[in-house]
Structures are given as structure tokens and as C-alpha cells.
Enzyme design. Structure first.
Site, PDB file in Angstrom:
ATOM      1  N   GLY A 186     -28.805  29.588 -33.953  1.00 19.21           N
ATOM      2  CA  GLY A 186     -30.050  30.196 -34.419  1.00 19.21           C
ATOM      3  C   GLY A 186     -29.863  31.692 -34.602  1.00 19.21           C
ATOM      4  N   ASN A 187     -30.967  32.421 -34.559  1.00 17.43           N
ATOM      5  CA  ASN A 187     -30.859  33.860 -34.859  1.00 17.43           C
ATOM      6  C   ASN A 187     -30.423  34.681 -33.635  1.00 17.43           C
ATOM      7  OD1 ASN A 187     -33.343  35.079 -33.485  1.00 17.43           O
ATOM      8  ND2 ASN A 187     -34.238  33.380 -34.647  1.00 17.43           N
ATOM      9  N   VAL A 190     -33.032  35.503 -30.607  1.00 17.28           N
ATOM     10  CA  VAL A 190     -33.187  34.433 -29.610  1.00 17.28           C
ATOM     11  C   VAL A 190     -31.854  34.221 -28.881  1.00 17.28           C
ATOM     12  CG1 VAL A 190     -33.773  32.010 -29.258  1.00 17.28           C
ATOM     13  CG2 VAL A 190     -35.095  33.367 -30.873  1.00 17.28           C
ATOM     14  N   GLY A 191     -30.748  34.452 -29.585  1.00 18.06           N
ATOM     15  CA  GLY A 191     -29.423  34.346 -28.952  1.00 18.06           C
ATOM     16  C   GLY A 191     -29.341  35.211 -27.702  1.00 18.06           C
ATOM     17  N   GLU A 208     -23.980  30.380 -31.839  1.00 18.13           N
ATOM     18  CA  GLU A 208     -23.681  30.265 -33.280  1.00 18.13           C
ATOM     19  C   GLU A 208     -24.816  30.983 -34.000  1.00 18.13           C
ATOM     20  OE1 GLU A 208     -21.055  28.909 -34.834  1.00 18.13           O
ATOM     21  OE2 GLU A 208     -20.060  28.283 -32.996  1.00 18.13           O
ATOM     22  N   CYS A 242     -26.382  29.623 -42.999  1.00 17.06           N
ATOM     23  CA  CYS A 242     -25.945  30.784 -42.195  1.00 17.06           C
ATOM     24  C   CYS A 242     -24.773  31.514 -42.823  1.00 17.06           C
ATOM     25  CB  CYS A 242     -25.593  30.335 -40.788  1.00 17.06           C
ATOM     26  SG  CYS A 242     -24.356  29.035 -40.763  1.00 17.06           S
TER      27      CYS A 242
END
Ligand code: NAD
Length: 495
Positions: A186-187, A190-191, A208, A242
Site C-alpha cells: 500500500g502507500n 500507512v507503511g 511493498e 504501483c
């Protein structure tokens, strides 16, 4: 609910049933059956989520997944057998090897843009490595999420691989639990939250993430072919990939030619009206639709630019003469808008890329070997492709992942197995030959130290070398024995 799922998965893991290779292979076969039996249902869910064409679903998600499952199934015995490594003189008679072992319970948090591949491909590695896994599909691709929730328990061991659906609160609740690894896609914002939550239990993470993947078109290249490949990479899945080329860098003298080639390719791919093409997707939701339109604000539209809020439709769009500080250059676009930034030479391109966050992918289109060499050696990115876009994703012998802001850890093929295994260092000794250990025991003397030094610094033996060494020693001993026997026999008086 979330805690219960994790506790059940932990209990299932502790039962030990995920360890035998037979079980892992059964689960992998079942996962393959799931995607084979339900290909049409999966395509239908993706049509609802992303207006994805039925034929794009196998191409973009299921074939890669199938390839990873089949590879894991066929190579599992190899991957999980002990890997013998070099020994030294002290360990010449010992077993020295690396053993891949399961980590325990893995949390897999998937993203919405390729909800099946991004959720189930990490699961393939988790199963192959003998782990339990809690699967959390993205709530944003809601049709896919509910189908995953419905189908997975019908095919897999549902205690070992529970599915938890829901949004931010549910994911945050999950993140409070203790896992042995978290695999998040995800982005980057939030990572960071995921990594912070993981730090409370010292849980390792694979992140990722995304970012702005640059695409350099050199003057010295076949611009028509380059633009064809870029157009496919950018506008597939409506730019929600992505590793889609985020922006183009090129010399001002070729900008118009690039725009023209992209225009012709778009027409070939999607016809006069992309909105009515079955091959052209939609933006996932209104939030992202509005975010992307806002990014386009103030840019000079060279192609496309139309949108329709009722369908979350944004036409394939190219912006020209974009300035580096323009709004669209401040965040990952993740939509069908392709800005072109003109730049004078390769040194400037390298500087432009290196001054920014390390991207997930970098694309270089050139026929000039020197340019290619410089771009490869003077930049950094998760992956790099010369003269194509996206295609490194399909080579599962390559590790797929980011670097710096675009992520950490990697997966695909054996890399997923490795990522979700602990590589245990194993030294198995016998209790014999204790005298060899004297040099390390107190009271230490200079001569003991020098013997210890000799033994510890020698690094001669891989498994084969050890066998050879033993063969030579055995031959010498046998020869000695034979000579001794001969001497004795010759000394015996003849009766
Ligand atoms: P998303 O909104 O689906 O979020 C991903 C997951 O994070 C979801 O399961 C969601 O429930 C969870 N989540 C969201 N907000 C959260 C919060 N505040 N706390 C805890 N959990 C939360 O996906 P997204 O982030 O919009 O995905 C797009 C991004 O992902 C892009 O940056 C893209 O480049 C990147 N991406 C990377 C890869 C890769 O393989 N590297 C693949 C796909 C997407």
C-alpha cells in the site's frame, strides 16, 4: 473478531500441521484450484471494482499467481532442504548448513489495485514456507474482498489461513496483535504506521510501497516502440499500477514526437473514445477520482483531459512542459495522467532522479549503451527496466520490491519463500575429538591462541571439498595400512 482470528491461526500453527511439505503442497494445489474454478467470478468482481476487462484479469493477476504457485509446488523440496555451507578445519567433520524454517503467523495486508495478486501472491510464499497467515484484503476493492472472504475458507485450511475483512479500524485492531511477520502492500504513509505498530512486538516487516517511477526517453532510441510500451505500462488498469511510469523525462526536441506517438498508440489500444472501450478501466472511487483531477490543476493538457464523475472516468491524459515543482510532481499520481518534463541531458536526468525519493521502478529507453550504463550505475530504484515498462514484474526469478521510500523486502517466486522463512544457522557437532577444542579453553597461552587462530581462519571446506578431503585422508590411511600389512607379511618366515 480480529484477535480471535489471530489466536486461531497461532493455535493452528502450534499444532505443527503446516510444517510437513505434503500439507503445504496440498494447500498450494487448493489455492490453484480456487483461482482456476473461479476465474470468471474473479473477473466479474474486478469488473465491478475497477471496470477491468475480463481478459486483463488473467493477464494482469492470475497468470503470475499461477506461475508462483506452480513454481513453489515443484521446488518446495529443494527450497526447504538444508543448504550445506563452507566449513573450517574445526568443523570439518560436522554438519554445517542453513535450514529454512517457518516464522509463525504472518499478517498479509493487501492493496486494492490488483487485489488478487497482491493478497494471494504473498500467501503463496507464506504457505510454502510453512507459516500460518491472517489475510486482510483491501476494503477499497470491496467486491474482490468479499469474494476472497467467501472462497478462501472453502479451499484452504480455514483455521490456518483466516480472512479478516474491514477497513482502517479492523486493520488497526489487527496491527495491535502479535505477528511473526507483517507483509504490507500500500502507500508509504500507512507503511510507516504498519512499521510503528510492528515495532511494539519487534515484528519484521515487508513493505511493498509505491512512489513516483520515472521514465527516461533518450533521443537515441526508437521513439515509436518506446511510446507504445510506455502507453501500455501507464494506462493499463487506468494508471493504478504501483510500477506504472509516473512521469516522462525527455529532451525538449522530442517532446512533440513523444506526444504524437502516444496519441496514435492510445487510438490503437482504446479507439476514438476510450470511455466506451472494454479495455479501459475506471478510477477505483470518488476520493481517488477527485485527488487525481486536483493533481492535474494548472497543467497544460496535450492529450485527453476529459472526465466523468458519474463513472469515475478519467481519459488517458498527457500533460506537456510540466515543471518539476508542479503539484502533479509532488506525489505519486496513481491514475491515467502522464506528465512530460523536458530535460537537457543524461547528467541532468540522473541528478533529477537522485535528488528525489528512491523510486519503486525506473525505466530507461535508449539505444546508446553508454547512456544505459550510466543510468544503471548512477541511479537507484527497487527495480529497473531498459527499453520496456512493467515487465520485470513478470520475471519471478527477480526480487520484486522497493528501496528507501518505495519499500523494504521483496518477493515473487523463491524470494517470497525466503522473505517469509527464517534461515536458521545450524551447526551439528559430535562430542568426540575434544582435544581439538583445547586451543579455545582457558588457561589461554600464546601457543593455544596461535593454534586457535590457525583453525579459525582456515576456511576450506564446502560439502564436496570435505568429501574430497576425507577421501584423500582415507586413501592415505588405507595405503599406510596396506604397506604395514605388507611389511609384516614379508617379515613372516615362509613355512
Ligand atoms: P489501500 O487503501 O487498499 O490500503 C492498503 C491496506 O492498508 C488496506 O488493506 C487498508 O485496509 C490498510 N489501511 C489503510 N489505511 C490504514 C490505516 N490508517 N491504518 C492501518 N491500515 C490501513 O491501498 P493504497 O494505500 O491506496 O494503495 C495504493 C498505494 O500502494 C500506492 O502508493 C501504490 O504505489 C502502492 N502499491 C504498491 C505495490 C507494490 O507492490 N509495491 C502494489 C500495489 C500498490
Amino acid at each position: 473478531m480480529e484477535k480471535q482470528a489471530v489466536d486461531k491461526a497461532r493455535e493452528a500453527f502450534l499444532s505443527g500441521r503446516s510444517r510437513p511439505l505434503k500439507y503445504r503442497k496440498q494447500q498450494l494445489c487448493a489455492l490453484l484450484r480456487l483461482i482456476t474454478d473461479h476465474q470468471a467470478d474473479i473477473a466479474a468482481a474486478l469488473k465491478q471494482d475497477l471496470h477491468r476487462s475480463d481478459l486483463d484479469t488473467p493477464l494482469l493477476e492470475l497468470i503470475g499467481l499461477e506461475k508462483d504457485i506452480k513454481l513453489a509446488e515443484s521446488k518446495l523440496s529443494d527450497w526447504s532442504s538444508p543448504q550445506h555451507v563452507q566449513r573450517n578445519l574445526l568443523t570439518i567433520t560436522n554438519d554445517v548448513y542453513i535450514q529454512a524454517e517457518p516464522l509463525g503467523v504472518v499478517l498479509i495486508i493487501g492493496a486494492w489495485n490488483y487485489p488478487w495478486a497482491l493478497t494471494l501472491q504473498p500467501l503463496v510464499g507464506a504457505i510454502a514456507a510453512g507459516n500460518a497467515a491472517v489475510v486482510k484484503p483491501s476494503e477499497v476493492s470491496k467486491n474482490s474482498a468479499s469474494l476472497i472472504k467467501e472462497l478462501l475458507p472453502q479451499y484452504l485450511d480455514k483455521e490456518m489461513y483466516p480472512v479478516v475483512t474491514g477497513g482502517v479500524p479492523e486493520t488497526q485492531e489487527l496491527l495491535k496483535q502479535r505477528f511473526d511477520h507483517i507483509f504490507y502492500t500500500g502507500n508509504s504513509t500507512v507503511g510507516k504506521l504498519v512499521m510503528e505498530a510492528a515495532s511494539h512486538h519487534l515484528t519484521p516487516v515487508t513493505l511493498e510501497l509505491g512512489g513516483k517511477s520515472p521514465c527516461y526517453i533518450d533521443k537515441d532510441c526508437d521513439i515509436a516502440v518506446a511510446c507504445r510500451r510506455i502507453t501500455w505500462g501507464k494506462f493499463t488498469n487506468c494508471g493504478q499500477t504501483c510500477i506504472a511510469p509516473d512521469y516522462i523525462l525527455c529532451h525538449p526536441s522530442i517532446q512533440n514526437r513523444v506526444i504524437e506517438e502516444i496519441r496514435m498508440t492510445l487510438q490503437e489500444f482504446y479507439g476514438e473514445d476510450p470511455k466506451s472501450s472494454p479495455d479501459y478501466g475506471r478510477i477505483i472511487n470518488l476520493h481517488h477520482f477527485e485527488r487525481i483531477l486536483a493533481l492535474m490543476d494548472g497543467g497544460t493538457v496535450a492529450l485527453g483531459g476529459e472526465s466523468d464523475k458519474t463513472q469515475c472516468y478519467i481519459a488517458p491524459t498527457v500533460l506537456k512542459d510540466v515543471l518539476p515543482h508542479a503539484r502533479i510532481m509532488q506525489e505519486e499520481i496513481f491514475g491515467p495522467v502522464l506528465p512530460i518534463i523536458t530535460i537537457s541531458d543524461v547528467s541532468e536526468v540522473i541528478r533529477f532522479i537522485s535528488e528525489r525519493e528512491k523510486p519503486l521502478a525506473l525505466y530507461v529507453f535508449s539505444s546508446d549503451k553508454k547512456v544505459i550504463k550510466r543510468m544503471l550505475s548512477e541511479t537507484s530504484s527497487g527495480g529497473v527496466v531498459v527499453n520496456d515498462a512493467i515487465m520485470h514484474y513478470t520475471v519471478n526469478s527477480l526480487p520484486f520490491g522497493g528501496v528507501g521510500n518505495s519499500g523494504m523486502g521483496s518477493y515473487h517466486g523463491k524470494h517470497t519463500f525466503d522473505q517469509l522463512s527464517h534461515h536458521r544457522a545450524c551447526l551439528v557437532r559430535s562430542l568426540a575429538m575434544e582435544s581439538l577444542n583445547k586451543p579455545r579453553y582457558p588457561p589461554l597461552t600464546p601457543s593455544r591462541l596461535s593454534r586457535a587462530r590457525f583453525f579459525l581462519l582456515s576456511r576450506l571446506c564446502s560439502c564436496e571439498q570435505a568429501v574430497c578431503a576425507w577421501a584423500v585422508i582415507a586413501t592415505i590411511l588405507a595405503l599406510g595400512l596396506f604397506i604395514a600389512l605388507l611389511v609384516v607379511l614379508l617379515k613372516e618366515p615362509v613355512a
